[in-house]
Write a protein that holds these residues in place. Structure first.
Motif, mmCIF file in Angstrom:
data_model
loop_
_atom_site.group_PDB
_atom_site.id
_atom_site.type_symbol
_atom_site.label_atom_id
_atom_site.label_comp_id
_atom_site.label_asym_id
_atom_site.label_seq_id
_atom_site.Cartn_x
_atom_site.Cartn_y
_atom_site.Cartn_z
ATOM 1 N N HIS A 154 0.580 -1.093 -0.124
ATOM 2 C CA HIS A 154 -0.062 0.308 0.219
ATOM 3 C C HIS A 154 0.844 1.393 -0.356
ATOM 4 N N PHE A 155 1.535 1.598 -0.859
ATOM 5 C CA PHE A 155 2.588 2.588 -1.541
ATOM 6 C C PHE A 155 1.618 3.420 -2.369
ATOM 7 N N LYS A 156 1.961 4.734 -3.010
ATOM 8 C CA LYS A 156 0.439 5.825 -3.433
ATOM 9 C C LYS A 156 1.427 5.490 -4.551
ATOM 10 N N MET A 157 0.189 5.642 -5.779
ATOM 11 C CA MET A 157 0.267 5.563 -7.046
ATOM 12 C C MET A 157 0.014 7.120 -7.320
#
Lengths: 295, 295
Positions: A154-157
């Motif tokens: 769950h890292f940002k795109m």
């Protein structure tokens, strides 16, 4: 040869079988639908263990949800399963040793011992299914972090709050790279709310222009995530697993990732430990296979 | 008490001093401008070592660029310094033991032994300066990956090729969270190509509306990156270091990160090992301080 009674529990299905220390499934695989209530889940565990514990030396459980660092129970809450499930007292299920690990971590370990990352100290495993799972093998050990929850993809795109993620935050890798993410990307591009991932994959395989455009956007989202992970970990390999992995192109991803990273060249490969890698990995861990080497 | 001759070399400055095994700087700190040519850099190294090696037991070098896993030399290329520098033969500089580590990794080790992450097994250090550096302490060891290059904070903040990064790729965390990134964000929002990071920080401190808007965008970019790192690593702490760290608000960042993550609560803190943490960390590593514990 030492054997484990392996049980894999997810939001939809529960599987069990006997797995030996070579990672071979040596019994018929039993399947149950995951019941809705916690009481029914406990009943199924008891039934499985009563029926099969005498065939095995240890009980190995691969489960949805983050598992603590002592491999005895679940941390916090998990989605898609009875809300009391995290309180499960796994240790009381049998007089034999009971070992619990997160399903993505277990699958990563199966790849590390018998699969695509065999013999490589540092590998990142990503499962591309309805959601996205992650398992980190760092210096020949599962890396679990402070409390056991590490490896969440769950890292940002993007940072403009475009798409809500199942985790409650916005625009995570999971929200774009998963099957659910692919469907949302397809809806956005096609303007068709009824489009399915099957439509996209099928259309891409037939060279349909719109479906190929959607597929390429999904592939690029995966690619951008892999670039970040390769720069953070300098891994030997990134293993793609799960039902959607078969529709990725590891050669293209490897070539493109290696053009974009500042770390040393890596490889993107498909997993090869099979559909039951959660059960296999949990069994190998419970039997201590691979845990004698350097950390 | 064992001592190291510590040398920190970056694209702009070279520092050296004697550091003891408590991480104390026990001599005057010497400073040089980093010369443009590789020959001149080698000359400075020789001068420093000839003058001071008798005062120390080991030579500890904290350097820009990725350092190999045997801590003997540099991998691949580095920016902002003579292009032949990565071929430097550090091992021939002295008959005493010479130990080399990447500057961000060394600084992370200083924080781990005497600074803000002291006693915590898993910490991520991020240096916010002209660029962004990263150091990963996982289970009480520097994690360096396959070849030593791990910890590069080049993961994507967006996927639409909006801003080129110094690494050659697009839209990395470094391109938004760094001082250079803050300047670019300021240029985009203010439409003023001459705006500086000092203008932004000074204006934000005086509650200027536009400068506060720019500051908040930069702060949010840092926040989004921290959320991803907290989900990937489940760390005890994330340490912010470097010249821009003093303008961050760790309490706000901690509170907001903990609302957005699926892993267990973490802390965001400022580094406390000081401006010379690269020299100190390299010295502690070269002297073996902290390397006796569990991996």
């Amino acid at each position: 040869m030492p054997k484990a009674l392996a049980i894999d529990i997810g939001g939809t299905k529960i599987y069990n079988s006997i797995v030996n220390e070579k990672g071979e499934i040596i019994s018929e695989i039993e399947k149950h639908h995951t019941p809705k209530t916690f009481e029914e889940i406990k009943e199924i565990f008891k039934e499985i263990i009563t029926a099969h514990e005498n065939e095995a030396d240890v009980i190995a459980i691969s489960t949805c949800g983050a598992v603590n660092n002592s491999n005895t129970g679940i941390l916090g809450s998990t989605g898609n399963i009875a809300k009391e499930y995290p309180t499960m007292d796994f240790m009381s299920l049998s007089k034999k040793k009971v070992f619990v690990e997160n399903d993505a971590n277990a699958a990563a370990w199966a790849e590390h011992i018998i699969g695509s990352s065999k013999g490589l100290p540092t590998s990142i495993m990503i499962t591309l299914g309805t959601g996205v799972g992650g398992g980190l093998i760092l210096n020949n050990r599962i890396f679990k972090g402070k409390n056991g929850a590490a490896g969440e993809m769950h890292f940002k795109m993007r940072t403009d709050k475009h798409r809500k993620c199942t985790c409650g935050s916005w625009d995570c890798f999971e929200a774009y790279a998963s099957g659910s993410g692919l469907k949302k990307t397809a809806e956005e591009i096609s303007k068709n709310p009824n489009i399915t991932t099957y439509d996209v994959i099928g259309g891409w395989q037939k060279n349909d222009n719109l479906m190929t455009e959607i597929y390429k956007k999904w592939e690029n989202d995966i690619l951008e995530g892999l670039i970040g992970l390769a720069n953070i970990f300098d891994p030997d390999v990134i293993v793609l697993s799960g039902s959607l992995a078969e529709f990725t192109n590891p050669e293209y991803l490897t070539e493109t990732v290696n053009k974009e990273i500042v770390t040393t060249p890596t490889k993107i490969v498909k997993g090869s430990a099979g559909n039951y890698s959660g059960m296999i990995g949990a069994a190998l861990l419970a039997l201590g296979v691979g845990l004698g080497g350097d950390k």
